[in-house]
Design a protein around this motif. Structure first.
Motif, PDB file in Angstrom:
ATOM      1  N   LEU A  61       0.815  -1.217   0.000  1.00 55.72           N
ATOM      2  CA  LEU A  61       0.000   0.000   0.000  1.00 55.72           C
ATOM      3  C   LEU A  61       0.849   1.267   0.000  1.00 55.72           C
ATOM      4  O   LEU A  61       0.481   2.273  -0.613  1.00 55.72           O
ATOM      5  CB  LEU A  61      -0.927   0.003   1.206  1.00 55.72           C
ATOM      6  N   ASP A  62       1.978   1.259   0.712  1.00 62.34           N
ATOM      7  CA  ASP A  62       2.813   2.464   0.804  1.00 62.34           C
ATOM      8  C   ASP A  62       3.829   2.568  -0.332  1.00 62.34           C
ATOM      9  O   ASP A  62       4.552   3.554  -0.444  1.00 62.34           O
ATOM     10  CB  ASP A  62       3.560   2.482   2.153  1.00 62.34           C
ATOM     11  N   PRO A  80      -1.454   4.971   2.422  1.00 62.22           N
ATOM     12  CA  PRO A  80      -2.026   5.228   3.758  1.00 62.22           C
ATOM     13  C   PRO A  80      -1.129   6.041   4.674  1.00 62.22           C
ATOM     14  O   PRO A  80      -1.596   6.981   5.328  1.00 62.22           O
ATOM     15  CB  PRO A  80      -2.270   3.825   4.317  1.00 62.22           C
ATOM     16  N   SER A  81       0.146   5.699   4.784  1.00 67.98           N
ATOM     17  CA  SER A  81       1.034   6.393   5.729  1.00 67.98           C
ATOM     18  C   SER A  81       1.255   7.841   5.324  1.00 67.98           C
ATOM     19  O   SER A  81       1.220   8.754   6.164  1.00 67.98           O
ATOM     20  CB  SER A  81       2.378   5.656   5.834  1.00 67.98           C
ATOM     21  N   VAL A  82       1.481   8.079   4.026  1.00 66.73           N
ATOM     22  CA  VAL A  82       1.680   9.450   3.547  1.00 66.73           C
ATOM     23  C   VAL A  82       0.388  10.250   3.668  1.00 66.73           C
ATOM     24  O   VAL A  82       0.388  11.427   4.056  1.00 66.73           O
ATOM     25  CB  VAL A  82       2.166   9.436   2.084  1.00 66.73           C
ATOM     26  N   ALA A  83      -0.754   9.600   3.378  1.00 66.48           N
ATOM     27  CA  ALA A  83      -2.045  10.293   3.404  1.00 66.48           C
ATOM     28  C   ALA A  83      -2.370  10.855   4.780  1.00 66.48           C
ATOM     29  O   ALA A  83      -3.024  11.896   4.906  1.00 66.48           O
ATOM     30  CB  ALA A  83      -3.154   9.342   2.952  1.00 66.48           C
ATOM     31  N   LEU A 105       9.630   6.878   2.044  1.00 69.89           N
ATOM     32  CA  LEU A 105       8.412   7.305   2.735  1.00 69.89           C
ATOM     33  C   LEU A 105       8.701   8.457   3.700  1.00 69.89           C
ATOM     34  O   LEU A 105       7.909   9.396   3.829  1.00 69.89           O
ATOM     35  CB  LEU A 105       7.816   6.119   3.497  1.00 69.89           C
ATOM     36  N   LYS A 106       9.846   8.405   4.352  1.00 71.28           N
ATOM     37  CA  LYS A 106      10.232   9.480   5.264  1.00 71.28           C
ATOM     38  C   LYS A 106      10.372  10.789   4.509  1.00 71.28           C
ATOM     39  O   LYS A 106       9.912  11.849   4.987  1.00 71.28           O
ATOM     40  CB  LYS A 106      11.534   9.109   5.968  1.00 71.28           C
ATOM     41  N   GLU A 107      10.974  10.750   3.335  1.00 75.20           N
ATOM     42  CA  GLU A 107      11.140  11.962   2.521  1.00 75.20           C
ATOM     43  C   GLU A 107       9.792  12.491   2.031  1.00 75.20           C
ATOM     44  O   GLU A 107       9.537  13.706   2.058  1.00 75.20           O
ATOM     45  CB  GLU A 107      12.031  11.668   1.321  1.00 75.20           C
TER      46      GLU A 107
END
Length: 536
Positions: A14-15, A28-31, A58-60
């Motif tokens: 998903l990410d 999901p995590s970025v959203a 994802l951190k960036e």
């Protein structure tokens, strides 16, 4: 305002996403960082080693859409994200080492990403309060659109809705019970039932507890264990504060407990916060609470009910939010009737009351406690000591016999073990060392010689006609039985003395019931024969 902290597991599917096309996909995590009405102060991103590059990306990306969000990535030593034991162990270790601060931060546990096993484990650990927060579930937008963050829902767990899951995964509660018992495999059924209930209450209630029992039965030890259990579950952030109220006297009692202002009395050169304020956000254990004066009892009641009180000599109230556990070896109901203890305070602390059995009432627990205390004594004296087979058997035979009084309960047992460990040459507790200790205990427990007393007057108990109808054998036997009862504090104590030999052959001796039935054959009850010294 408390900071918002999200704890979530990276979703490799998903990410994921590559190139600029990843921004056209709901991740999901970025959203979670894209919602205009939600400011995420910190995101704790959990991942396994193979997803290291994705975690970096994802951190960036979160930093790009929400610069105010601090992303902390945590690589877990996870071998298989579908293995329940592996996942639970990694998350458990993370939760135990993470510096939760529930006073300043709210924690949302994201369960949308990760394998189903990861989501189940996050659910279970949030339910058990290893993660002290609520669950966060996110969902994609109903209509896909560039930059649309979708929706999110907070789930505050109602434990009653998940009984079946709680029954299947009771590891957390089992661990809590073992903590309260220090890992000692107690064999006394009554004590085990009591500890089970205390664990259940401790993690669900902040109401006061009252621990009753004789000196040395373990009230202070149990109170500290309850504190440690609640501390692990992030239910207390403060300190464990303990005081024996029997040591508080006169004007100093109120000052010790409630503090004083500068100049409150002669010698009060500086302000003193007092133990109640020291216990703020923690646990206060007041041992021997029955020794408190009536004035201090009234002040304590206000502090427990309202979380505020006046220091000695002060005009402004101070606050302290603590949990209270009280201990006593007195019958507080009798103290209330005698006017020595406030009825309203007794009612307030009597919600959860537990009576700890004496060591003599749980002889089957002496053996498992012997090993535990021997290890503790070894740490204190700096020498590992062990019984040989013969010395262990000899000491246990005496320690569990009716002749072993254990008047100081676990204090007596610990002192005995420490003496033997200290005298053990080369760390070996021999039969001679054990025999010497048995002799020392017998001498210490020897009752002082009492003035000679006359025989029990059965006619006062039964009446002249009933005594005249007894055979001489029955009369002499009944006099002897009643004489033992007159010197015992309880029916059980008298039964153990009267049936001290025959009880050893029974798997489940019930001395109290045997004695009760014997007395009933003569029309007597325990209340008729206890404390009959005046009739002798």
């Amino acid at each position: 305002m408390k900071k918002k902290v999200i704890i979530g597991f990276l979703g490799t599917q998903l990410d994921g996403g590559k190139g600029s096309a990843r921004w056209e996909k709901w991740r999901p995590s970025v959203a979670l960082a894209q919602h205009e009405d939600l400011v995420v102060d910190r995101f704790e991103l959990l991942y396994s080693a193979p997803a290291q590059a994705l975690a970096r990306q994802l951190k960036e990306d979160i930093g790009a859409v929400s610069p105010e969000t601090v992303v902390q990535a945590h690589e877990l030593p996870l071998r298989d994200a579908w293995d329940f034991e592996d996942v639970y162990g990694c998350l458990f270790d993370f939760a135990r080492s993470y510096p939760f601060d529930t006073d300043k931060e709210d924690y949302w546990i994201h369960i949308t990403t990760g394998t189903h096993v990861v989501q189940i484990c996050l659910f279970l650990m949030t339910e058990a309060r290893y993660f002290p927060g609520c669950l966060l579930q996110s969902s994609p937008p109903r209509r896909h659109g560039l930059g649309s963050p979708g929706d999110y829902t907070l789930i505050d767990l109602d434990l009653s809705r998940y009984d079946l899951i709680a029954q299947r995964f009771s590891h957390a509660r089992t661990e809590g019970v073992e903590l309260l018992k220090s890992g000692i495999a107690t064999r006394n059924a009554r004590f085990n039932r009591m500890i089970d209930e205390i664990e259940h209450v401790a993690v669900r209630s902040r109401a006061p507890m009252l621990l009753m029992g004789p000196t040395g039965a373990g009230k202070s030890f149990l109170a500290r264990r309850i504190f440690e259990l609640k501390k692990i579950r992030h239910q207390l952030n403060g300190r464990f504060v303990e005081i024996n109220c029997a040591t508080l006297h006169g004007d100093g009692a109120a000052s010790t407990l409630f503090g004083h202002v500068k100049g409150a009395f002669t010698g009060a050169a500086t302000e003193r916060p007092g133990l109640l304020r020291t216990a703020h956000k923690g646990l206060l254990f007041l041992d021997e609470i029955g020794e408190l004066g009536l004035d201090e009892q009234a002040m304590l009641l206000k502090a427990v009910e309202e979380k505020r009180f006046l220091p000695v000599g002060g005009d402004l109230e101070v606050q302290s939010d603590f949990q209270l556990i009280a201990g006593t070896n007195r019958n507080l109901a009798h103290e209330v009737a005698a006017g020595r203890f406030r009825e309203d305070l007794f009612a307030r602390i009597n919600l959860w009351t537990y009576s700890l059995p004496s060591l003599a009432e749980r002889p089957e627990d002496i053996e498992p406690n012997l090993d535990y205390l021997l290890e503790q004594a070894g740490v204190e004296i700096g020498q590992v000591a062990r019984f040989n087979k013969e010395s262990r058997a000899a000491f246990l035979r005496f320690a569990t016999s009716p002749g072993a009084r254990w008047t100081g309960n676990f204090r007596d047992l610990y002192a005995s073990v420490t003496r033997m460990a200290t005298l053990a040459e080369g760390g070996r507790i021999t039969t001679s060392v054990a025999d010497a200790e048995i002799g020392r205990l017998r001498h210490a427990w020897r009752e002082p010689e009492a003035p000679e007393r006359g025989a029990i007057d059965l006619e006062t108990l039964l009446g002249r006609e009933r005594v005249a109808a007894l055979d001489l054998f029955d009369k002499l036997q009944l006099e002897a039985v009643v004489a033992v009862c007159a010197d015992c504090a309880s029916l059980s104590d008298a039964g153990r003395k009267l049936f001290g030999v025959s009880r050893m052959d029974k798997a489940k001796p019930n001395d109290a019931d045997r004695l009760k039935k014997y007395l009933a054959r003569h029309g007597l009850a325990w209340d008729d024969v206890r404390g009959l010294r005046g009739l002798r």
